[in-house]
Design a protein around this motif. Structure first.
Motif, short mmCIF file in Angstrom:
data_model
loop_
_atom_site.label_atom_id
_atom_site.label_comp_id
_atom_site.label_asym_id
_atom_site.label_seq_id
_atom_site.Cartn_x
_atom_site.Cartn_y
_atom_site.Cartn_z
N ASP A 59 0.84 -1.30 0.13
CA ASP A 59 0.01 0.00 0.02
C ASP A 59 0.74 1.18 0.02
N ASP A 60 0.23 2.20 0.19
CA ASP A 60 1.03 3.55 -0.14
C ASP A 60 2.01 3.67 1.19
N ALA A 96 -3.96 -0.60 -4.49
CA ALA A 96 -4.48 0.01 -5.55
C ALA A 96 -4.73 -0.74 -6.69
N ARG A 146 -8.12 -2.51 -5.76
CA ARG A 146 -9.20 -1.42 -5.74
C ARG A 146 -9.57 -1.21 -7.08
N HIS A 147 -8.97 -1.08 -7.93
CA HIS A 147 -9.34 -0.64 -9.39
C HIS A 147 -9.66 -1.92 -10.14
N LEU A 160 -6.08 3.28 -13.02
CA LEU A 160 -5.03 3.22 -11.88
C LEU A 160 -3.78 4.20 -12.35
N GLU A 182 -4.66 7.47 -11.38
CA GLU A 182 -4.81 7.84 -9.85
C GLU A 182 -3.10 7.95 -9.30
N GLN A 183 -2.22 7.02 -9.80
CA GLN A 183 -0.95 6.99 -9.07
C GLN A 183 -0.24 8.32 -9.81
N ARG A 234 -1.06 11.20 -7.65
CA ARG A 234 -0.40 11.13 -6.36
C ARG A 234 1.03 11.70 -6.40
#
Length: 307
Positions: A132-133, A201, A204-205, A219, A222-223, A226
């Motif tokens: 995860d992040d 992630a 999630r997608h 995805l 989104e990345q 960030r």
């Protein structure tokens, strides 16, 4: 230009001059754009030491990036011993370590960052996936940031508070760079069984990292968002170094924006191909910063130019 840089960096022994020249050729080959930026935008006296640090980082990564986890760990153990011996004795059978030792002698802060980087390499050897992040942030703190600081420490100010602010800016920058790296290298990392995009992630997608599709496109976006947030937060970084280094740092940040633009354009196609910054745009960025460097240097007293 290069001979003058060696002279100004205090590298006068014939063998060491050949060693630094060998590292320069290697860096120019595997990091062409980065070398061009350093050559054009950094003061000559700093260039050989930046080359030595980048060459060492690349050599280390290459040595520990092949084979099984056990083989990689064994390679790191052997390399760690060779590096520490070179720094202790100021010499080595390996040109890359002879250069590192001289650079650490001229810039003592490099030693501490080499130690942090070697500790971080233990994380690099061990990881298989990033959950995860939070785990991505940990990976950046433990490995990516120490890797960047091998060279960035050569640009840092002497004042402790200024150095702390600079390091935090570097942290934000490398966090963006690492996320971009993982997107650019997605096909290669998936084949190696070590994708760097956080697994939560991907789940999630509902993305398939091996096949282009809408889920993967979301995805990537989104990345990329960030990474963009960290790049925006890192924007003040050029102001945290002395004026002669600012064109190089501005160019470094600017190239990451170009890389991010290329990732966004590639989108879901990153499943099957890598991406990279536009060569004409990168060249224009360097030329613009080079022109600005000339203008700024003309407006500063000679003693302030750091040459």
């Amino acid at each position: 230009m290069w001979k003058r840089a060696l002279d100004r960096a205090g590298v006068r022994e014939p063998r060491l001059r050949r060693d630094y020249t060998e590292q320069r050729r290697a860096v120019r080959r595997f990091a062409t754009a980065e070398y061009a930026a350093a050559r054009i935008l950094l003061p000559a006296a700093l260039l050989p030491h930046v080359v030595a640090a980048v060459a060492f980082m690349h050599d280390t990564d290459d040595r520990i990036d092949r084979g099984t986890p056990d083989e990689r760990a064994a390679a790191l153990t052997e390399w760690d011993g060779l590096v520490r011996k070179a720094l202790a004795e100021g010499d080595s059978a390996l040109p890359v370590l002879r250069c590192l030792a001289r650079t650490a002698e001229r810039h003592p802060d490099v030693r501490a960052h080499v130690n942090e980087f070697l500790r971080g390499c233990e994380r690099e050897v061990a990881w298989r996936t990033i959950a995860d992040d939070e785990e991505l942030r940990q990976y950046v703190r433990e490995y990516s940031l120490p890797a960047l600081m091998l060279t960035a420490c050569l640009l840092a100010a002497g004042d402790a508070a200024a150095r702390a602010a600079f390091t935090e800016g570097c942290h934000l920058l490398i966090r963006a760079m690492q996320r971009i790296d993982f997107l650019e290298d997605l096909p290669e990392d998936v084949r190696a069984g070590r994708p760097g995009v956080p697994a939560d992630a991907v789940a999630r997608h509902g993305a398939d990292l091996t096949r282009p599709g809408p889920a993967l496109g979301r995805l990537v976006e989104e990345q990329a968002d960030r990474a963009a947030a960290d790049l925006t937060a890192a924007a003040p970084l050029p102001t945290l170094v002395v004026p002669p280094y600012r064109p190089f740092v501005r160019a470094l940040v600017g190239v990451q924006r170009l890389r991010l633009d290329a990732v966004r354009r590639a989108g879901a196609s990153l499943a099957t191909r890598t991406s990279g910054p536009s060569a004409p745009a990168a060249a224009l960025l360097l030329l613009r910063e080079a022109a600005r460097r000339v203008r700024d240097s003309a407006g500063r007293p000679a003693a302030a130019c750091g040459r």
